[in-house]
Motif scaffolding. Sequence first.
Motif, PDB file in Angstrom:
ATOM      1  N   GLU A 193       0.819  -1.209   0.000  1.00  0.00           N
ATOM      2  CA  GLU A 193       0.000   0.000   0.000  1.00  0.00           C
ATOM      3  C   GLU A 193       0.857   1.265   0.000  1.00  0.00           C
ATOM      4  O   GLU A 193       0.477   2.281  -0.590  1.00  0.00           O
ATOM      5  CB  GLU A 193      -0.945  -0.009   1.193  1.00  0.00           C
ATOM      6  N   LEU A 194       2.019   1.211   0.650  1.00  0.00           N
ATOM      7  CA  LEU A 194       2.912   2.367   0.696  1.00  0.00           C
ATOM      8  C   LEU A 194       3.772   2.504  -0.561  1.00  0.00           C
ATOM      9  O   LEU A 194       4.480   3.487  -0.728  1.00  0.00           O
ATOM     10  CB  LEU A 194       3.815   2.288   1.929  1.00  0.00           C
ATOM     11  N   GLY A 195       3.717   1.499  -1.424  1.00  0.00           N
ATOM     12  CA  GLY A 195       4.491   1.542  -2.656  1.00  0.00           C
ATOM     13  C   GLY A 195       5.977   1.283  -2.469  1.00  0.00           C
ATOM     14  O   GLY A 195       6.789   1.656  -3.317  1.00  0.00           O
ATOM     15  N   PRO A 225      11.897  -2.567  -3.796  1.00  0.00           N
ATOM     16  CA  PRO A 225      11.414  -3.929  -3.597  1.00  0.00           C
ATOM     17  C   PRO A 225      11.306  -4.321  -2.123  1.00  0.00           C
ATOM     18  O   PRO A 225      11.867  -3.674  -1.256  1.00  0.00           O
ATOM     19  CB  PRO A 225      12.465  -4.773  -4.298  1.00  0.00           C
ATOM     20  N   LEU A 226      10.597  -5.418  -1.897  1.00  0.00           N
ATOM     21  CA  LEU A 226      10.481  -6.047  -0.591  1.00  0.00           C
ATOM     22  C   LEU A 226      11.337  -7.305  -0.605  1.00  0.00           C
ATOM     23  O   LEU A 226      11.247  -8.105  -1.536  1.00  0.00           O
ATOM     24  CB  LEU A 226       9.026  -6.411  -0.292  1.00  0.00           C
ATOM     25  N   VAL A 227      12.145  -7.470   0.419  1.00  0.00           N
ATOM     26  CA  VAL A 227      12.953  -8.677   0.583  1.00  0.00           C
ATOM     27  C   VAL A 227      12.572  -9.288   1.921  1.00  0.00           C
ATOM     28  O   VAL A 227      12.808  -8.694   2.974  1.00  0.00           O
ATOM     29  CB  VAL A 227      14.470  -8.365   0.561  1.00  0.00           C
ATOM     30  N   GLY A 228      11.945 -10.454   1.889  1.00  0.00           N
ATOM     31  CA  GLY A 228      11.604 -11.188   3.103  1.00  0.00           C
ATOM     32  C   GLY A 228      12.700 -12.195   3.384  1.00  0.00           C
ATOM     33  O   GLY A 228      13.240 -12.808   2.465  1.00  0.00           O
ATOM     34  N   LEU A 282       4.335 -12.323   4.992  1.00  0.00           N
ATOM     35  CA  LEU A 282       4.461 -10.931   4.530  1.00  0.00           C
ATOM     36  C   LEU A 282       4.762 -10.890   3.042  1.00  0.00           C
ATOM     37  O   LEU A 282       4.222 -10.058   2.320  1.00  0.00           O
ATOM     38  CB  LEU A 282       5.477 -10.143   5.361  1.00  0.00           C
ATOM     39  N   HIS A 283       5.578 -11.800   2.556  1.00  0.00           N
ATOM     40  CA  HIS A 283       5.871 -11.887   1.122  1.00  0.00           C
ATOM     41  C   HIS A 283       4.598 -12.213   0.335  1.00  0.00           C
ATOM     42  O   HIS A 283       4.272 -11.546  -0.651  1.00  0.00           O
ATOM     43  CB  HIS A 283       6.940 -12.951   0.893  1.00  0.00           C
ATOM     44  N   THR A 284       3.861 -13.222   0.786  1.00  0.00           N
ATOM     45  CA  THR A 284       2.644 -13.653   0.099  1.00  0.00           C
ATOM     46  C   THR A 284       1.601 -12.532   0.070  1.00  0.00           C
ATOM     47  O   THR A 284       0.951 -12.303  -0.958  1.00  0.00           O
ATOM     48  CB  THR A 284       2.064 -14.903   0.778  1.00  0.00           C
ATOM     49  N   ALA A 285       1.457 -11.814   1.167  1.00  0.00           N
ATOM     50  CA  ALA A 285       0.489 -10.713   1.220  1.00  0.00           C
ATOM     51  C   ALA A 285       0.861  -9.606   0.242  1.00  0.00           C
ATOM     52  O   ALA A 285      -0.006  -9.100  -0.477  1.00  0.00           O
ATOM     53  CB  ALA A 285       0.401 -10.161   2.642  1.00  0.00           C
ATOM     54  N   ALA A 286       2.127  -9.246   0.196  1.00  0.00           N
ATOM     55  CA  ALA A 286       2.556  -8.197  -0.741  1.00  0.00           C
ATOM     56  C   ALA A 286       2.317  -8.634  -2.184  1.00  0.00           C
ATOM     57  O   ALA A 286       1.782  -7.876  -2.993  1.00  0.00           O
ATOM     58  CB  ALA A 286       4.023  -7.849  -0.518  1.00  0.00           C
ATOM     59  N   VAL A 287       2.681  -9.858  -2.498  1.00  0.00           N
ATOM     60  CA  VAL A 287       2.509 -10.378  -3.862  1.00  0.00           C
ATOM     61  C   VAL A 287       1.035 -10.411  -4.249  1.00  0.00           C
ATOM     62  O   VAL A 287       0.682 -10.173  -5.403  1.00  0.00           O
ATOM     63  CB  VAL A 287       3.167 -11.773  -3.994  1.00  0.00           C
ATOM     64  N   SER A 288       0.155 -10.643  -3.276  1.00  0.00           N
ATOM     65  CA  SER A 288      -1.286 -10.679  -3.573  1.00  0.00           C
ATOM     66  C   SER A 288      -1.814  -9.317  -4.018  1.00  0.00           C
ATOM     67  O   SER A 288      -2.895  -9.231  -4.589  1.00  0.00           O
ATOM     68  CB  SER A 288      -2.074 -11.167  -2.355  1.00  0.00           C
ATOM     69  N   LYS A 289      -1.062  -8.267  -3.786  1.00  0.00           N
ATOM     70  CA  LYS A 289      -1.455  -6.906  -4.181  1.00  0.00           C
ATOM     71  C   LYS A 289      -0.886  -6.510  -5.544  1.00  0.00           C
ATOM     72  O   LYS A 289      -0.939  -5.333  -5.919  1.00  0.00           O
ATOM     73  CB  LYS A 289      -0.973  -5.896  -3.135  1.00  0.00           C
ATOM     74  N   MET A 290      -0.343  -7.453  -6.294  1.00  0.00           N
ATOM     75  CA  MET A 290       0.321  -7.138  -7.556  1.00  0.00           C
ATOM     76  C   MET A 290      -0.569  -6.390  -8.541  1.00  0.00           C
ATOM     77  O   MET A 290      -0.072  -5.663  -9.374  1.00  0.00           O
ATOM     78  CB  MET A 290       0.880  -8.395  -8.229  1.00  0.00           C
ATOM     79  N   THR A 315      -2.519  -3.870  -7.845  1.00  0.00           N
ATOM     80  CA  THR A 315      -2.468  -2.446  -7.499  1.00  0.00           C
ATOM     81  C   THR A 315      -1.065  -1.993  -7.097  1.00  0.00           C
ATOM     82  O   THR A 315      -0.779  -0.809  -7.113  1.00  0.00           O
ATOM     83  CB  THR A 315      -3.431  -2.137  -6.335  1.00  0.00           C
ATOM     84  N   TRP A 316      -0.226  -2.915  -6.721  1.00  0.00           N
ATOM     85  CA  TRP A 316       1.152  -2.610  -6.339  1.00  0.00           C
ATOM     86  C   TRP A 316       2.050  -3.044  -7.482  1.00  0.00           C
ATOM     87  O   TRP A 316       1.993  -4.172  -7.941  1.00  0.00           O
ATOM     88  CB  TRP A 316       1.513  -3.367  -5.060  1.00  0.00           C
ATOM     89  N   HIS A 317       2.874  -2.153  -7.941  1.00  0.00           N
ATOM     90  CA  HIS A 317       3.747  -2.458  -9.069  1.00  0.00           C
ATOM     91  C   HIS A 317       5.166  -2.730  -8.601  1.00  0.00           C
ATOM     92  O   HIS A 317       6.120  -2.522  -9.338  1.00  0.00           O
ATOM     93  CB  HIS A 317       3.691  -1.324 -10.097  1.00  0.00           C
ATOM     94  N   GLY A 318       5.287  -3.206  -7.375  1.00  0.00           N
ATOM     95  CA  GLY A 318       6.581  -3.527  -6.802  1.00  0.00           C
ATOM     96  C   GLY A 318       6.956  -4.979  -7.022  1.00  0.00           C
ATOM     97  O   GLY A 318       6.292  -5.716  -7.758  1.00  0.00           O
ATOM     98  N   SER A 319       8.024  -5.359  -6.362  1.00  0.00           N
ATOM     99  CA  SER A 319       8.473  -6.745  -6.440  1.00  0.00           C
ATOM    100  C   SER A 319       8.809  -7.231  -5.047  1.00  0.00           C
ATOM    101  O   SER A 319       9.168  -6.449  -4.171  1.00  0.00           O
ATOM    102  CB  SER A 319       9.699  -6.855  -7.348  1.00  0.00           C
TER     103      SER A 319
END
Length: 135
Positions: free
Chosen positions: A39-41, A44-47, A55-63, A65-69
């Motif tokens: 949500e904060l954009g 990348p996120l490194v778990g 936390l990785h799975t939750a972030a990826v589920s936002k792909m 609306t979230w254009h991150g990795s």
Amino acid sequence: STADSSIPMGRTWAVLGYMAELGHTERAEHAALGFTVAELGIDPLVGIGLRAQALHTAAVSKMGTWHGSSVLLADTAAALALLREQLRPGDVVLVKASRAARLERVAVGLLEPVGSLEPVGSLDDRQYSDKEGTA
């Protein structure tokens, strides 16, 4: 002081490990953190570690609306290798987890010139403690 304007704005990295103090809410709290990163954009996120999977799975589920990795790595040595390979001038890195996750190894490794440290996995584990204030 002001930032050096000759360095372009870089990426905002989040290097996150597990939060050991959460007890039975651990999975839900890690997932909430992954959603917040997206949500904060932050990108990348490194778990780090299997306990950071939520936390990785939750972030990826936002792909959508979230254009991150996001990447989930096994340990601090893998994270440090990735960061040393991919960091660019202007990038900002947040490193956060419980002391039990020992992510300070990543932070210390980033501050040292490449090739000057022992391999991260060979640091003396006795100097670290899962409890705050003890060594």
